[in-house]
Design an enzyme around this catalytic site. Structure first.
Site, PDB file in Angstrom:
ATOM      1  N   PRO A  62       0.840  -1.196   0.000  1.00  0.00           N
ATOM      2  CA  PRO A  62       0.000   0.000   0.000  1.00  0.00           C
ATOM      3  C   PRO A  62       0.876   1.248   0.000  1.00  0.00           C
ATOM      4  CG  PRO A  62      -0.839  -1.586   1.559  1.00  0.00           C
ATOM      5  CD  PRO A  62       0.486  -2.081   1.107  1.00  0.00           C
ATOM      6  N   GLU A  63       0.655   2.077  -0.994  1.00  0.00           N
ATOM      7  CA  GLU A  63       1.409   3.316  -1.111  1.00  0.00           C
ATOM      8  C   GLU A  63       0.462   4.465  -0.774  1.00  0.00           C
ATOM      9  OE1 GLU A  63       3.640   3.181  -4.847  1.00  0.00           O
ATOM     10  OE2 GLU A  63       3.481   1.010  -4.836  1.00  0.00           O
TER      11      GLU A  63
ATOM     12  N   LYS B 192       2.762   7.198   3.972  1.00  0.00           N
ATOM     13  CA  LYS B 192       2.026   5.932   3.932  1.00  0.00           C
ATOM     14  C   LYS B 192       1.549   5.498   5.315  1.00  0.00           C
ATOM     15  CE  LYS B 192       5.279   4.524   0.332  1.00  0.00           C
ATOM     16  NZ  LYS B 192       6.322   3.538  -0.025  1.00  0.00           N
TER      17      LYS B 192
ATOM     18  N   ARG C 112      14.654  -4.230  -6.474  1.00  0.00           N
ATOM     19  CA  ARG C 112      13.200  -4.246  -6.672  1.00  0.00           C
ATOM     20  C   ARG C 112      12.872  -4.508  -8.137  1.00  0.00           C
ATOM     21  NH1 ARG C 112      10.608  -1.502  -2.533  1.00  0.00           N
ATOM     22  NH2 ARG C 112       8.904  -2.824  -3.178  1.00  0.00           N
TER      23      ARG C 112
END
Length: 292
Positions: A2-3, A51, A279
DNA sequence: CTAGGATCCTGTCAGC
DNA sequence: TGCTGACAGGATCCTA
């Protein structure tokens, strides 16, 4: 996972259910997911810092939470005192999209349940990286994570951002914009999307970014996150389609994220997946030229 | 101070 | 089927 857009979606969506509602009990299934001692109180406010989500209570305490990679918040109305059948209930679910959005709760991934008089809020978190922390409301902004947060794209100045890029000049630009003390709110999805929109290759050294490009990158970050917030970033409504089948909310706005092998919407080239700063990273090799 | 890699944890998937 | 390694929408800690 979740950003910023997902957390903002949660804040807005949850607000209408829990504002002015009393939390009377907390049930903890995983010790490391809930830090501190809970005391009952009424929700007076919900705030977001990057966040992180903060629920303020009228007893001087706040619940500070971070969903990290796999956290999700699911509110079931009147879980303990259902009305006539399930159709009388409403559910709001957002965060890391998964089957849990529509599953029976609590389940194996439920770490904490927060009981309100009008329902129950489930904190699910597969990988247990997320947490909920009880702290005095006056200390929230002194919290280690929150106090180090840089401004969000809507607030940061080009000069401030550019200066930070100069300091991190040898790091790939993607690694730098994922650092919440440089600019806050971006995670792996929106970093890739913003870099695509600004036509910057993620491996570009931060020191090579011009001031003009820095300004464009800030604009791109705003654009991609605004678009996601508008579409309700990974909520149950977008995850479960009207016909009940599983949907992918990324389809609604992602130009590169998880689109490897597909065509770039801008030039038709094939989207590639590469690795940057450990990433998974998605690029259009034609729109985002690598500068050595 | 920066840079890069390991680490926290569970689950899934690809490849033998 | 069972194993193994890679990977995952995040952030911190450790080392050089």
């Amino acid at each position: 996972m979740p950003e910023l857009p997902e957390v903002e979606t949660i804040r807005k969506g949850l607000n209408k259910f829990i504002l002015k509602q009393k939390i009377y009990k907390v049930e903890v299934f995983c010790e490391k997911s809930f830090i501190g001692e809970f005391t009952p109180g009424v929700v007076t406010n919900m705030r977001r810092f990057g966040k992180a989500l903060v629920i303020d209570l009228d007893n001087g305490k706040s619940l500070m939470m971070h969903l990290r990679m796999t956290g999700q918040l699911i509110f079931d109305e009147r879980t303990e005192r259902p009305l006539e059948g399930d159709s009388a209930r409403e559910r709001f679910a957002a965060g890391h999209p998964s089957e849990n959005f529509t599953a029976k709760l609590p389940n194996k991934q439920t770490r904490v349940v927060i009981y309100f008089e009008n329902g129950a809020l489930y904190f699910n978190d597969q990988r247990k990286f997320g947490f909920i922390k009880v702290m005095p409301t006056v200390e929230v902004e002194e919290d280690n994570f929150i106090k180090r947060l840089a401004p969000e794209p809507w607030k940061i100045t080009v000069d401030d951002f550019f200066e930070k890029l100069r300091r991190r000049k040898k790091s790939p630009i993607k690694a730098v914009i994922l650092d919440q003390s440089v600019i806050s709110g971006l995670g792996n999805i929106y970093a890739d999307e913003a870099l695509f929109l600004a036509k910057i290759h993620p491996l570009t050294r931060a020191g090579e970014i011009t001031k003009k490009e820095a300004a464009e990158l800030i604009e791109a970050a705003k654009t991609v996150m605004e678009k996601s917030i508008e579409s309700g970033g990974s909520t149950m409504q977008t995850y479960v389609k009207a016909d009940g089948t599983k949907g992918d909310y990324l389809e609604m706005f992602a130009q590169v994220f998880r689109r490897e092998g597909k065509k770039c919407s801008r030039c038709g080239s094939t989207i590639q997946k590469i690795r940057v700063a450990e990433r998974g990273t998605h690029i259009c090799p034609n729109c985002q030229k690598e500068v050595k």
